[in-house]
Enzyme design. Sequence first.
Site, PDB file in Angstrom:
ATOM      1  N   HIS A  12       0.830  -1.195   0.000  1.00 45.75           N
ATOM      2  CA  HIS A  12       0.000   0.000   0.000  1.00 45.75           C
ATOM      3  C   HIS A  12       0.870   1.253   0.000  1.00 45.75           C
ATOM      4  CE1 HIS A  12      -2.829   2.930   2.226  1.00 45.75           C
ATOM      5  NE2 HIS A  12      -3.215   2.895   0.979  1.00 45.75           N
ATOM      6  N   HIS A  71      -1.916   1.299   7.782  1.00 41.61           N
ATOM      7  CA  HIS A  71      -3.366   1.458   7.636  1.00 41.61           C
ATOM      8  C   HIS A  71      -4.081   0.140   7.819  1.00 41.61           C
ATOM      9  CE1 HIS A  71      -1.001   4.349   5.224  1.00 41.61           C
ATOM     10  NE2 HIS A  71      -1.684   5.196   5.963  1.00 41.61           N
TER      11      HIS A  71
HETATM   12  S1  FES Z   1       1.178   1.043   4.317  1.00 39.32           S
HETATM   13 FE1  FES Z   1       0.364  -0.844   4.841  1.00 39.32          FE
HETATM   14  S2  FES Z   1      -1.732  -0.498   4.992  1.00 39.32           S
HETATM   15 FE2  FES Z   1      -0.968   1.392   4.327  1.00 39.32          FE
END
Ligand code: FES
Lengths: 845, 174
Positions: free
Chosen positions: B104, B123
């Site tokens: 992500h 997140h």
């Molecule tokens: S960096 Fe892993 S959930 Fe956003």
Amino acid sequence: MAYKRQIDRLPIIPADARKHNVTCHYCIVGCGYHAYTWPANKQGGADPKANAFGVDLSQQQAAETTAWYSPSMYNIVKQDGKDVHIVIKPDHDCEVNSGLGSVRGARMGESRFSETRNTQAQRLTDPMVWRYGSMQPTSWEDAYDLVARVTAAVIKEQGEDGLFVSMFDHGGSAGGYENTWGTGKLYFGAMKIKNVRIHNRPAYNSEVHGTRDMGVGELNNCYEDAELADTIVAVGTNPLETQTNYFLNHWIPNLRRTSLDKKKAQLPDESHEQGRIVIIDPRRTVTVNACEMEAGKERVLHLALNSGTDLILFNAIFTHIVEQGWIDKEFIEKSTVAEGTKRPDLYPARGEADGKPGHLTNFSGAVEGCKVSLEDAAKVTGLKAEDIAKAAEWIGKPKDGGKRRRVMIGYEKGLIWGNDNYRTNGALVNIALATGYIGRPGGGVVRLGGHQEGYVRPSDAHVGRPAAYVDKLLIEGKGGVHHVWACDHYKTTLNAHEFKRVYKKRTDIVKDAMNSVPYGDRDGMVKAILAAIKEGGLFSVDVDIIPSQIGQASHVWLPAAEAGEMNLTSMNGERRMRLTERYMDPPGNAKPDCLIAAGLAQHMERVLRDMGDTAYADQFKGFDWKTEEDAFLDGYQKNAGGGEFVTYDALRSMGTNGFQEPATGVKDGKIVGTKRLYTEGKFSTDDGRARFMDAPWRGLQAPGKEEEKAKFKFLINNGRSNLVWQNAFLDQANDFVMDSSPYPFIEMNLDDMASLGLGAGDLVEVFNDAGSTQAMVYPTPTARQGETFMLFAFPTGVQGNVVNDGVNELVIPNYKQSWGDIRKIASAPEVTKSLSFKSREYRLD
Amino acid sequence: MAKRCEKLVDIGRRQFLRGTGIAAAAGVATVVTAAPSQAKAPLARVDYPVNKLANIKDLNVNEPFDIAYPDADAPGVVLKLGKAVPGGAGPDGDIVGFATLCPHKGFPLSYSAADSTFNCPGHYSRFDAEAGGLQVWGQSTQNLPQYTLRVDDKGDIYAEGVDELLYGRLSNVL
Ligand code: FES
Ligand code: SF4
């Protein structure tokens, strides 16, 4: 095996790529993105001079870098007829999301229509008509002609009430100010259509009549308020999954204590702490878990009340706050109505009138009417009296040093699609009015939103209140022609099982009639269709970007464009308006909805003139728009509050931050907006004073719900999930989504599963007297016994099939309070074997 | 609790910056084949190095073993799960390897032995080590990149490829 793209490198965005402003067109949050495009035969390089970031891409980039994009953000699309590379990546400078992309928005790139890479091949490229027993392509002129002739003929016979319309009222996607105006001008300007409904409910009504009648517009704060609040109250919402980047970028910093400096800087004369949160939801969601992990359990109060009992809980909190003297007397005196009104005679069973199901009054009238003890509320809600008192304290009790608390109250579908919508909404707003938490930093009583907004239409006053229950009328055989604009009743309505059965039957009558006439015999065709309508048939026209499920029943499909394939303006949950610039061509012959509406209007005019009805034909003038910007100028600029200050050019220059509506002027070429509403304590009523609502508890309000609850074993709670946008209209053609979500999940308690002999991934039938549907079992240790949660509106199992037809006085559906039984259909099908059924809760052990 | 989480993010960031350090500490990642020579014609896919990551003897069941692949700036783990799983290598089909930067936004994942998942403090995304790195829940638009592993007669574990784009690079081999 989990879906993998096997992509090991991506084309690099060159330094001279074109950059377009984009607002994510999915959820209400409206995150800022940029679309970069460049010719198919070119590419950037790793050298800082050779790429758009000015960064050495031969090096590993750090976490949260601006110089990376995932394969899901990339595609090859058509722009001005030529193939171009496209990357749609989150904008780090947008105040809304600060570079965050969610699992929905960050797939915009691969969810574009691409003939080259075969993505979203389901998109409609041509008008299609029922011909020789199936849907076949035709020209715009031919399709318009057929629709206009049948529509005009039906109106001649039945009046405008014979034309039923289902139309989106939202922003983003294929909505936006341009398209709500185009459709609105056709149906509410040229015509005065009464049998009209919105995309997610069976009537043309507000989801929040309660708060509006009290004078409190529902989007009254700004996202920064979530960073400034002492306490956030979240009602019937799961913001980590449904307002993702609002929650991550603005709520979490408060709960994590990282917004403390901002609080001290902006509000220096009072004490500050890390935020607290009260979450009111029968289900333990990933939001609850994330809040606990960040703020610590002691700062999170999850009130897991019995489904549908929110109203009495709010009344108990309100009563306790009043009894403790935690009210804002000055605000009540200055900003709310002083004189009370008499209770309607039959209250609480009946309101002031059919269209006014409440009793709006002054503060003391509400105190008297809503009075309930903590103990009585505890009995009904299933909560502990001390927990209700604690919530009241976190909301009402002044801070250390005696200053008033700052509390933001956010609510969404748990309340909106919940029991007794109107009065529950009122009971919640009562709390905010009594404590004066509106129009102040860190405050607000707001709906959190689903779609973005983008509404500008001629007056809908002729629709009336209560509005027509359109789906019911269609089931009863009313109407001759149905225009459907980006609505899929088959997935997103209540009583969906019965609706589909009847809709198919009625539209099949017309299909059979059409099969009996050569397509080229237009007069004969129109005659045959009209005869079929007399026999109970229905002629259905579906305007959409894809062949929808309801479209399977339709006789004409008109292909629409989405945001990015046209210039499109919308606003988000803090009224932030931006322009998504056109960065690619619509598929084939698809067009913006506003121009489709204009085309229909022009053909209606022609056909009516041919019929000799000049006066009526004249009503269809004023649609000579060439572009979506023409529709914007005709609609938003002339009709929206502050619209005169807003132009495409100004919006373009304001990028992904835009301004917050309403616009109040222009300064140095930039539009000046409004950060918060009601900062002067003047509300949206004739006298500027807000109303309280006398809203006593009256059990489950919608017809049939108490009986259903008594008869069936399981609560079939329902809603959206993180992964899937709306009814999966694009996601159903996305491999990443469908690989891990082939069927809608139903979260079940482990003991309930054992008693029914169910395992993870098993397909079950969910059924009650309204209908039946299917879902895939997701074992959920935190689910309470007898309470399930099913994904809403998913194409391979429609939850609306088991929602009965009970609505409130204003025809708001009650999706959430549904009860049914469950039985096994089949053991986990092969496609579920690669899935994971582990808990969705983030953990550190 | 809150403190612990914040610290974790911090530690995560530091670990991330120390990418090369992880590999050095593990001390087993050796490049067997060098990067493709300059003279070769460009290929349609990146040419993955074949790297020895560990030996079976180094692994304890359900304890991630830090490595880096395909180079020192790309942290990952090798993991023996104790039961055959998708993408599992070795005599028992239970050895897997994953990149550990969250796809992500690149935060470092932590492993939960309790339910064999990788969890992200950024997140809250979660990936299932027993299901090919499938995202159980989260904000990533990719499942977790998994290595193609080969285990030889001596029990040496080699990585020979990756099945998704790694976070922070537009080419898996830089
Ligand atoms: S960096 Fe892993 S959930 Fe956003
Ligand atoms: S949070 Fe909503 S607006 Fe933002 S990227 Fe996700 S879907 Fe789009």
